[in-house]
Design an enzyme around this catalytic site. Structure first.
Site, PDB file in Angstrom:
ATOM      1  N   GLU A 107      60.493 -18.295 -26.474  1.00 31.08           N
ATOM      2  CA  GLU A 107      60.324 -16.855 -26.705  1.00 31.08           C
ATOM      3  C   GLU A 107      60.494 -16.083 -25.393  1.00 31.08           C
ATOM      4  OE1 GLU A 107      56.913 -13.864 -26.383  1.00 31.08           O
ATOM      5  OE2 GLU A 107      56.273 -15.479 -27.727  1.00 31.08           O
ATOM      6  N   HIS A 108      59.897 -16.584 -24.318  1.00 33.74           N
ATOM      7  CA  HIS A 108      60.038 -15.932 -23.012  1.00 33.74           C
ATOM      8  C   HIS A 108      61.487 -15.979 -22.521  1.00 33.74           C
ATOM      9  CE1 HIS A 108      55.885 -15.263 -21.132  1.00 33.74           C
ATOM     10  NE2 HIS A 108      55.662 -15.526 -22.412  1.00 33.74           N
ATOM     11  N   GLU A 128      49.968 -17.019 -17.264  1.00 36.01           N
ATOM     12  CA  GLU A 128      49.449 -16.595 -18.574  1.00 36.01           C
ATOM     13  C   GLU A 128      48.370 -17.558 -19.062  1.00 36.01           C
ATOM     14  OE1 GLU A 128      51.233 -15.207 -22.940  1.00 36.01           O
ATOM     15  OE2 GLU A 128      52.574 -16.045 -21.412  1.00 36.01           O
ATOM     16  N   HIS A 138      56.703 -21.120 -27.443  1.00 38.74           N
ATOM     17  CA  HIS A 138      56.345 -19.917 -26.701  1.00 38.74           C
ATOM     18  C   HIS A 138      57.236 -19.751 -25.471  1.00 38.74           C
ATOM     19  CE1 HIS A 138      53.875 -17.947 -23.478  1.00 38.74           C
ATOM     20  NE2 HIS A 138      53.792 -17.024 -24.413  1.00 38.74           N
TER      21      HIS A 138
END
Length: 407
Positions: free
Chosen positions: A49-50, A126, A46
């Site tokens: 991905e950022h 997040e 993840h």
């Protein structure tokens, strides 16, 4: 019609031409998700991905955003437990430009140390946001219960501890192992030109990274309990049972079963718990199907003093359907709902792009819509009833109770 072209390096391009549309959706699918992480790497998929949005050698993060705003397009990404997808949707005459930007992000992201530190804080926020949403948190805890010794049970976002350990070298090491041509599929749907396909092959069809052995372990479902208290307005409950993989011959029968149990507004749980008893505003079930296993989960939220009653009604309804099976009318209605969902997906280039990319990445086959509708039509009350044995075993249970009600 879906067309598959395999490049010389093993990368696959899946295309579905829809000439009467005026948009194109393109996705870069990488078979790397949170299940591919070691405990120390949890959350790195993840995080990557950022980071691919944080600038390349020739484009800043702001440049990437402005370029898509300027052409009226959307660009985004998501990480799942089994794969990551970077995607864009644009008008057809901007498709080549969008592909060029995606390729630049995929191959040339700088992974700048300063940007890594900034994005680390963003992901920490997040994680905190998810923990502040008890309806999400209770289901995150459920996965920890169901798969306590497997990466399928770990959070996609990672934890504060693992996040702090990510460095440029660790990120590059993970990408070298997983961002390989054999692990990558480019899916494109909409008003496609031959020039667009040639450009995709030019940009993605020659890169090579060392193919390494993937660390594969089969996840074993485990019954158990998780309990937390939080300062929330209501309590939250989630139950988990074993499901089916996306390759199982009974996957459509099981999807119909889920619809009947809690997957729609006419489902047993919604009607009994919300409409008849007013025990909860939100109650539903969902089936998560993966390449080698699946999970059926049930969620409900209500006041603390009604939590025991909510759980009791859920169990009672499951026992009732297990004992008597679904009615023929329930099966027929659920099949029609499923057909509608399939056919409505035809109206979106994004839905077609996602379907084709996922099918190629995980299944390596593309059933036609007629074949899918035929399989749905073949669903029978008898086959659905045979699958109800999934409820015979003990479930995994996750509960969050409200501290506010206890005070």
């Amino acid at each position: 019609m879906v067309t598959i072209h395999t490049c010389g390096n093993g990368l696959r391009i899946v295309s579905e031409s829809i000439p009467h549309f005026h948009s194109v959706a393109v996705g870069v699918f990488v078979k790397a998700g949170s299940r591919d992480e070691s405990p120390e790497e949890n959350g790195i998929t993840h995080f990557i991905e950022h980071m691919l949005f944080k600038g390349t050698e020739t484009r800043s993060a702001k440049d990437i955003a402005k370029e898509f705003d300027r052409i009226g397009g959307d660009i985004n990404a998501y990480t799942s437990k089994e794969y990551t997808c970077y995607y864009a949707k644009i008008l057809d005459h901007h498709a080549e430009h969008a592909v060029s930007v995606l390729a630049d992000m995929f191959f040339n992201s700088k992974m700048d140390v300063v940007e890594i530190e900034k994005e680390r804080q963003v992901v920490l926020e997040e994680i905190s946001m998810t923990e502040d949403m008890p309806d999400d948190d209770v289901q995150e805890q459920l996965w920890r219960v169901m798969y306590p010794h497997h990466s399928m049970g770990a959070p996609i976002l990672g934890t504060g501890t693992t996040l702090k350990s990510f460095t440029k070298d660790k990120i590059q090491h993970f990408m070298d192992r997983h961002y390989t041509p054999d692990n990558t599929v480019i899916s494109v749907a909409g008003k496609i030109t031959p020039e667009l396909i040639r450009l995709i092959e030019k940009l993605f069809g020659s890169f090579r990274r060392l193919e390494t052995e993937k660390n594969y372990r089969f996840p074993i479902f485990t019954p158990g309990h998780s309990f937390k208290t939080k300062e929330t307005e209501q309590g939250h409950l989630s139950l988990g049972y074993p499901g089916l993989s996306i390759t199982d011959k009974d996957i459509f029968n099981f999807t119909v079963l889920n619809n009947i149990v809690g997957g729609s507004m006419s489902s047993r749980l919604f009607q009994e718990i919300r409409e008849e008893r007013g025990l909860a505003y939100s109650v539903y079930s969902y089936h998560s199907a993966y390449s080698d296993h699946g999970t059926l989960a049930i969620y409900g939220g209500t006041l603390n003093e009604q939590m025991d009653a909510l759980q009791e009604v859920i169990i009672t309804e499951l026992q009732e359907i297990r004992k008597h099976g679904p009615t023929a009318e329930e099966v027929t209605d659920s099949k029609e709902q499923l057909k509608g969902n399939v056919m409505l997906g035809l109206e979106s280039t994004s839905a077609r792009m996602n379907r084709n990319g996922k099918n190629e990445l995980l299944l390596r086959k593309h059933p036609s819509y007629d074949e899918i509708l035929a399989r749905i039509e073949a669903v029978s009350p008898e086959r659905v009833t045979s699958l109800l044995e999934v409820f015979d075993g003990d479930p995994a249970i996750s509960i969050i109770r409200s501290k506010m009600d206890e005070a």
